[in-house]
Design a protein around this motif. Structure first.
Motif, PDB file in Angstrom:
ATOM      1  N   VAL A 121      18.853 -10.592  -5.980  1.00 37.50           N
ATOM      2  CA  VAL A 121      19.016 -10.867  -4.547  1.00 37.50           C
ATOM      3  C   VAL A 121      17.696 -11.081  -3.829  1.00 37.50           C
ATOM      4  N   GLY A 122      16.571 -10.950  -4.557  1.00 41.81           N
ATOM      5  CA  GLY A 122      15.294 -11.299  -3.957  1.00 41.81           C
ATOM      6  C   GLY A 122      14.363 -10.156  -3.634  1.00 41.81           C
ATOM      7  N   LYS A 123      14.476  -9.030  -4.310  1.00 39.25           N
ATOM      8  CA  LYS A 123      13.603  -7.893  -4.004  1.00 39.25           C
ATOM      9  C   LYS A 123      12.154  -8.185  -4.390  1.00 39.25           C
ATOM     10  N   THR A 124      11.945  -8.602  -5.647  1.00 40.21           N
ATOM     11  CA  THR A 124      10.584  -8.909  -6.103  1.00 40.21           C
ATOM     12  C   THR A 124      10.010 -10.087  -5.328  1.00 40.21           C
ATOM     13  N   THR A 125      10.820 -11.098  -5.105  1.00 42.02           N
ATOM     14  CA  THR A 125      10.371 -12.267  -4.356  1.00 42.02           C
ATOM     15  C   THR A 125       9.930 -11.883  -2.953  1.00 42.02           C
ATOM     16  N   LEU A 126      10.710 -11.060  -2.296  1.00 42.47           N
ATOM     17  CA  LEU A 126      10.375 -10.645  -0.935  1.00 42.47           C
ATOM     18  C   LEU A 126       9.074  -9.856  -0.917  1.00 42.47           C
ATOM     19  N   ALA A 127       8.849  -9.033  -1.919  1.00 39.99           N
ATOM     20  CA  ALA A 127       7.593  -8.282  -1.996  1.00 39.99           C
ATOM     21  C   ALA A 127       6.403  -9.240  -2.112  1.00 39.99           C
ATOM     22  N   HIS A 128       6.535 -10.283  -2.955  1.00 38.77           N
ATOM     23  CA  HIS A 128       5.468 -11.280  -3.077  1.00 38.77           C
ATOM     24  C   HIS A 128       5.233 -11.987  -1.741  1.00 38.77           C
ATOM     25  N   ILE A 129       6.299 -12.355  -1.052  1.00 43.12           N
ATOM     26  CA  ILE A 129       6.157 -13.056   0.223  1.00 43.12           C
ATOM     27  C   ILE A 129       5.469 -12.180   1.255  1.00 43.12           C
ATOM     28  N   ILE A 130       5.826 -10.897   1.272  1.00 43.32           N
ATOM     29  CA  ILE A 130       5.181  -9.976   2.223  1.00 43.32           C
ATOM     30  C   ILE A 130       3.681  -9.924   1.971  1.00 43.32           C
ATOM     31  N   SER A 131       3.278  -9.895   0.697  1.00 43.61           N
ATOM     32  CA  SER A 131       1.841  -9.857   0.385  1.00 43.61           C
ATOM     33  C   SER A 131       1.147 -11.134   0.851  1.00 43.61           C
ATOM     34  N   GLN A 132       1.824 -12.271   0.695  1.00 41.31           N
ATOM     35  CA  GLN A 132       1.231 -13.535   1.133  1.00 41.31           C
ATOM     36  C   GLN A 132       1.159 -13.630   2.652  1.00 41.31           C
ATOM     37  N   GLU A 133       2.225 -13.194   3.310  1.00 37.16           N
ATOM     38  CA  GLU A 133       2.251 -13.250   4.772  1.00 37.16           C
ATOM     39  C   GLU A 133       1.184 -12.348   5.380  1.00 37.16           C
ATOM     40  N   THR A 134       0.896 -11.226   4.719  1.00 38.09           N
ATOM     41  CA  THR A 134      -0.089 -10.276   5.248  1.00 38.09           C
ATOM     42  C   THR A 134      -1.459 -10.441   4.603  1.00 38.09           C
ATOM     43  N   LYS A 135      -1.581 -11.490   3.724  1.00 37.95           N
ATOM     44  CA  LYS A 135      -2.857 -11.783   3.051  1.00 37.95           C
ATOM     45  C   LYS A 135      -3.400 -10.550   2.329  1.00 37.95           C
ATOM     46  N   SER A 136      -2.514  -9.891   1.603  1.00 38.89           N
ATOM     47  CA  SER A 136      -2.877  -8.666   0.884  1.00 38.89           C
ATOM     48  C   SER A 136      -3.013  -8.940  -0.605  1.00 38.89           C
ATOM     49  N   ARG A 137      -3.813  -8.123  -1.248  1.00 35.78           N
ATOM     50  CA  ARG A 137      -3.918  -8.141  -2.704  1.00 35.78           C
ATOM     51  C   ARG A 137      -2.618  -7.549  -3.259  1.00 35.78           C
ATOM     52  N   PHE A 138      -2.063  -8.147  -4.336  1.00 34.92           N
ATOM     53  CA  PHE A 138      -0.754  -7.746  -4.833  1.00 34.92           C
ATOM     54  C   PHE A 138      -0.864  -7.241  -6.266  1.00 34.92           C
ATOM     55  N   ILE A 139      -0.459  -5.995  -6.475  1.00 35.47           N
ATOM     56  CA  ILE A 139      -0.483  -5.378  -7.797  1.00 35.47           C
ATOM     57  C   ILE A 139       0.925  -4.908  -8.144  1.00 35.47           C
ATOM     58  N   THR A 140       1.339  -5.180  -9.367  1.00 36.90           N
ATOM     59  CA  THR A 140       2.685  -4.799  -9.803  1.00 36.90           C
ATOM     60  C   THR A 140       2.624  -3.739 -10.891  1.00 36.90           C
ATOM     61  N   LEU A 141       3.427  -2.697 -10.719  1.00 34.88           N
ATOM     62  CA  LEU A 141       3.639  -1.690 -11.758  1.00 34.88           C
ATOM     63  C   LEU A 141       5.122  -1.643 -12.087  1.00 34.88           C
ATOM     64  N   SER A 142       5.430  -1.221 -13.296  1.00 37.09           N
ATOM     65  CA  SER A 142       6.817  -1.129 -13.738  1.00 37.09           C
ATOM     66  C   SER A 142       7.258   0.322 -13.800  1.00 37.09           C
ATOM     67  N   GLY A 143       8.430   0.589 -13.243  1.00 36.97           N
ATOM     68  CA  GLY A 143       8.972   1.943 -13.314  1.00 36.97           C
ATOM     69  C   GLY A 143       9.298   2.366 -14.729  1.00 36.97           C
ATOM     70  N   VAL A 144       9.425   1.393 -15.631  1.00 33.95           N
ATOM     71  CA  VAL A 144       9.746   1.692 -17.020  1.00 33.95           C
ATOM     72  C   VAL A 144       8.488   1.908 -17.848  1.00 33.95           C
ATOM     73  N   GLU A 145       7.480   1.071 -17.648  1.00 36.05           N
ATOM     74  CA  GLU A 145       6.329   1.046 -18.546  1.00 36.05           C
ATOM     75  C   GLU A 145       5.077   1.746 -18.009  1.00 36.05           C
ATOM     76  N   SER A 146       4.922   1.824 -16.696  1.00 35.04           N
ATOM     77  CA  SER A 146       3.666   2.336 -16.123  1.00 35.04           C
ATOM     78  C   SER A 146       3.615   3.860 -16.152  1.00 35.04           C
ATOM     79  N   SER A 147       2.390   4.374 -16.202  1.00 37.57           N
ATOM     80  CA  SER A 147       2.162   5.817 -16.308  1.00 37.57           C
ATOM     81  C   SER A 147       1.409   6.326 -15.082  1.00 37.57           C
ATOM     82  N   VAL A 148       1.210   7.645 -15.044  1.00 39.72           N
ATOM     83  CA  VAL A 148       0.415   8.252 -13.975  1.00 39.72           C
ATOM     84  C   VAL A 148      -0.999   7.692 -13.997  1.00 39.72           C
ATOM     85  N   ALA A 149      -1.549   7.485 -15.197  1.00 40.26           N
ATOM     86  CA  ALA A 149      -2.901   6.927 -15.315  1.00 40.26           C
ATOM     87  C   ALA A 149      -2.971   5.524 -14.709  1.00 40.26           C
TER      88      ALA A 149
END
Length: 455
Positions: free
Chosen positions: A73-101
């Motif tokens: 329904v566009g969750k990831t897409t909307l997150a990317h658009i928000i970063s572009q609209e706000t001219k922010s650096r965009f970093i993605t982590l996965s709830g499955v693969e990413s760790s505390v480190a």
């Protein structure tokens, strides 16, 4: 792997105008990812002009957001658009693969970018509900200090699956499945876009084929566009060099409709709620639809049968006591028979409930009596109702004054069995309960007359 709008499935074969990454063509759904709010379709309840999320993005005034909704329904897409609209650096982590480190490393990098380049970082965590408590807690100090802006995406209700401290620091937005009109618009845009879509391939789609793809995709844009691409890649051009997507081609590309239905999440609870409320509302058509959705999705038939039994007493009650008999018989039958024939038995019992007269007065009565037991003085058993058979009972006067109803005409004697005159059962005039009401009104008149002191 992301389960959101334009998560990448297996790449398709190359086609003209397609973006190529690492020597392979990105799938159509990935290529057609909206690049701005103007290209984004659906979710007008949160993104229309004047809505909170749109205002927050335009004003660049937000700290933490959780996007919650079904796949595609566009969750990831909307997150990317928000970063572009706000001219922010965009970093993605996965709830499955990413760790505390990983979280700490990205937070440190975000702090460096903020200090050296005054560049804000949006930390996007896909499937945030997969993070354990420790991982979610690690995010909190970075959100408090403003080191990162957090956007989480989840298909599970965050109020149940995300830690309360993180939810309380975030604005939660629920995304809905895309409508058929939205998906048809996406299909047309993909077919006319020569840069990223299929506009350079001379493709035409029949109206009924477009409607089939948009309908069977069930609100999932990624699934809709993947099926469209498959249909195009597997259809040979005609004599004029045109690729015509017919209804038959569309049906082959998307044969089985997958209903979004999580066995322990909102879809489960919302659908069973709709089923129960439809029976209560005396709507057999809606009752059968929600029952069919649950059966199609593989819901436990024993669970459905239990809910029908409960509804038979809770909502039909004394207006038609046969509803309980039918429901209990159905519960026993589905245990013995199983699917697919159990669907017939469940439909029988559910429709009986839906079309029966309704009364919840017995249900309300027991709850009122329980409330009095919990909150009021516990009433003693009247002496004439006490057991007079055990040794010494007669000495205490137990059972004295008891009037045996069968010794009286009609099997009724105006002798109350509860001190104080409390009334817990007030029958309606619905169905068979109307006859009960008539009898009970007559009996209560006699009770009242018998309780008055004799002149």
């Amino acid at each position: 792997m992301s389960d959101d709008f334009f998560a990448q499935p297996q790449p398709a074969e190359p086609n003209r105008g397609a973006a190529v990454t690492h020597g392979r063509v990105a799938p159509l759904a990935s290529r057609m990812r909206p690049r701005s709010l103007a290209e984004y379709t659906g979710q007008q309840h949160i993104l229309a002009e004047g809505k909170l999320l749109r205002r927050a993005v335009r004003a660049d005034r937000f700290s933490s957001i959780i996007l919650y909704g079904p796949p595609g329904v566009g969750k990831t897409t909307l997150a990317h658009i928000i970063s572009q609209e706000t001219k922010s650096r965009f970093i993605t982590l996965s709830g499955v693969e990413s760790s505390v480190a990983d979280i700490r490393r990205e937070a440190e990098h975000a702090q460096q970018h903020l200090r050296l380049y005054e560049k804000t970082t949006i930390l996007f965590v896909d499937e945030i509900h997969r993070f354990n408590k420790a991982q979610q807690d690690v995010l909190l100090p970075h959100l408090e200090r403003g080191t990162v802006r957090f956007i989480g995406a989840t298909t599970h209700n965050p109020f149940f699956y995300v830690n309360s401290p993180l939810v309380s620091r975030s604005q939660v937005f629920q995304l809905e499945p895309l409508g058929i009109a939205d998906l048809e618009w996406l299909i047309d845009r993909a077919l006319t876009d020569s840069e990223r879509g299929l506009g350079g391939q001379n493709v035409r789609i029949d109206a009924d084929a477009r409607l089939h793809l948009a309908t069977v995709a069930d609100g999932d844009a990624r699934r809709c566009l993947n099926a469209l691409e498959l249909a195009v890649l597997t259809t040979s051009p005609d004599s004029k060099g045109e690729i015509v997507i017919t209804l038959a081609a569309a049906e082959e590309s998307m044969q089985q409709k997958t209903v979004v239905y999580d066995g322990d999440g909102d879809a489960h609870y919302d659908t069973i709620s709709a089923f129960i409320k439809s029976m209560r509302a005396s709507d057999p058509d809606a009752t059968l639809y929600w029952l069919a959705k649950m059966l199609h999705a593989g819901e436990d038939i024993r669970f459905i049968a239990r809910r029908i039994v409960i509804a038979a007493s809770e909502d039909v009650g004394m207006a038609d006591s046969n509803a309980l008999r039918v429901a209990v018989a159905a519960q026993q039958a589905v245990e013995a028979i199983g699917m697919p024939e159990a669907r017939i038995i469940l439909a029988h019992a559910a429709v009986y409930n839906a079309t029966a007269p309704k009364s919840n007065r017995a249900y309300k009565g027991i709850d009122a009596a329980l409330k009095d037991i919990r909150e009021g003085r516990t009433l003693p058993v009247p002496r004439h109702l006490r057991d007079g058979h055990y040794k010494g009972a007669k000495q205490f006067g137990n059972g004295e004054g008891y009037l045996y109803p069968h010794d009286y005409e009609g099997g009724f004697v105006p002798q109350r069995c509860l001190e104080g005159g409390s009334i817990y059962y007030e029958p309606t005039s619905n169905g068979l309960e109307a006859r009960i009401k008539e009898r009970l009104d007559h009996w209560r008149t006699q009770w009242e007359a018998a309780s008055k002191p004799q002149a």
